[in-house]
Enzyme design. Structure first.
Site, short mmCIF file in Angstrom:
data_model
loop_
_atom_site.label_atom_id
_atom_site.label_comp_id
_atom_site.label_asym_id
_atom_site.label_seq_id
_atom_site.Cartn_x
_atom_site.Cartn_y
_atom_site.Cartn_z
N GLU A 257 22.25 11.32 39.08
CA GLU A 257 21.86 12.22 40.17
C GLU A 257 20.59 11.69 40.80
O GLU A 257 19.67 11.26 40.10
CB GLU A 257 21.63 13.64 39.63
CG GLU A 257 21.12 14.64 40.65
CD GLU A 257 20.96 16.04 40.06
OE1 GLU A 257 21.74 16.39 39.15
OE2 GLU A 257 20.04 16.76 40.49
N GLU B 35 13.43 18.16 46.45
CA GLU B 35 13.61 19.52 45.97
C GLU B 35 12.31 20.28 46.21
O GLU B 35 11.22 19.69 46.17
CB GLU B 35 13.95 19.55 44.48
CG GLU B 35 15.36 19.09 44.15
CD GLU B 35 15.68 19.30 42.69
OE1 GLU B 35 16.37 20.27 42.35
OE2 GLU B 35 15.22 18.46 41.87
#
Length: 265
Positions: free
Chosen positions: A141, A146
């Protein structure tokens, strides 16, 4: 004629990073739903419950949650007023969208120019997963950006693999202070080569993950195509660590463009 139009459109894009050429882009120029040839919607866990204890229902092709207005993609997280929430929404009181690029890449310079939501309980992300993401974290990932609403202006970049992931507390991660992340657009970027993955904001690098050269997929699974994902989660163990401020909703992530550059050679 089509090639002439494409050439003219690309001529308006900023110069490519050194050694790269523009290979794919969405400038979000046409109002309405996102281009179905470039984006699909991930809704597969609506019935079973989303990961990380998230509280949202991810809608597909619902303009309230994903639409293009005035040259900007808007992904909007909402607190719905229906009580109880419809059964076909998995009983969730919150809605949002999780968009996945139809194209996938195994290297390149990838950037999205975006303005982030800051409401407490929001968890926007610009990130990447492999075509077959069922074996997480072994498949890898790449979290380009974020942000959690209870820590406004702190942008995170992370890598997850079988050896390095948040379940084990071993993820490779870093933060950068971006105080106006919720009021101004910034370019969230990743430079991905066979040797390393470097994360940047507005061309300034702040995190690097190197290929250890062992050939072990547990530490470097980044040798296969990954899709790009744009979403806002609501709540969850991280996004909802300090609760969800319903009064702050709806909240939106606005994306001016997404561009993918590939090595010129």
């Amino acid at each position: 004629m089509l090639s002439m139009l494409l050439t003219a459109a690309l001529a308006t894009v900023d110069p490519a990073p050194a050694g790269h050429v523009l290979a794919w882009a969405d400038e979000f120029e046409a109002d309405g739903l996102p281009d179905a040839s470039k984006w699909t919607y991930d809704t597969h866990a609506n019935r079973t419950g989303w990961y990380n204890e998230e509280a949202q229902y991810y809608a597909a092709a619902r303009p309230e949650n994903a639409r293009i207005e005035d040259g900007v993609l808007i992904i909007e997280a909402r607190r719905e007023t229906m009580d109880p929430a419809p059964a076909d929404w998995g009983g969730q009181a919150y809605t949002s969208a999780r968009m996945v690029s139809t194209a996938a890449w195994d290297e390149g310079f990838i950037e999205a120019r975006a303005k982030l939501p800051c409401g407490r309980g929001t968890w926007p992300a610009i990130w990447m997963l492999p075509r077959d993401a069922s074996d997480w974290p072994a498949g890898g990932e790449i979290d380009i950006m974020e942000h959690v609403g209870h820590r406004p202006g702190v942008v995170h970049a992370s890598i997850h693999t079988e050896a390095y992931n948040h379940v084990k507390g071993t993820q490779s991660t870093a933060t950068i202070e971006t105080p106006d992340a919720c009021t101004a657009f910034h370019r969230y970027q990743v430079r991905w080569t066979p040797d390393e993955i470097v994360f940047l904001v507005d061309d300034a690098p702040y995190h690097r993950f190197a290929n250890d050269g062992t050939g072990n997929s547990a530490t470097w699974p980044f040798d296969k195509p990954f899709h790009l994902i744009l979403n806002i989660a609501v709540g969850g163990f991280w996004g909802g660590a300090e609760g969800i401020d319903d009064a702050a909703l709806p909240q939106r992530m606005e994306v001016d463009y997404v561009r993918v550059y590939q090595p010129a050679d």
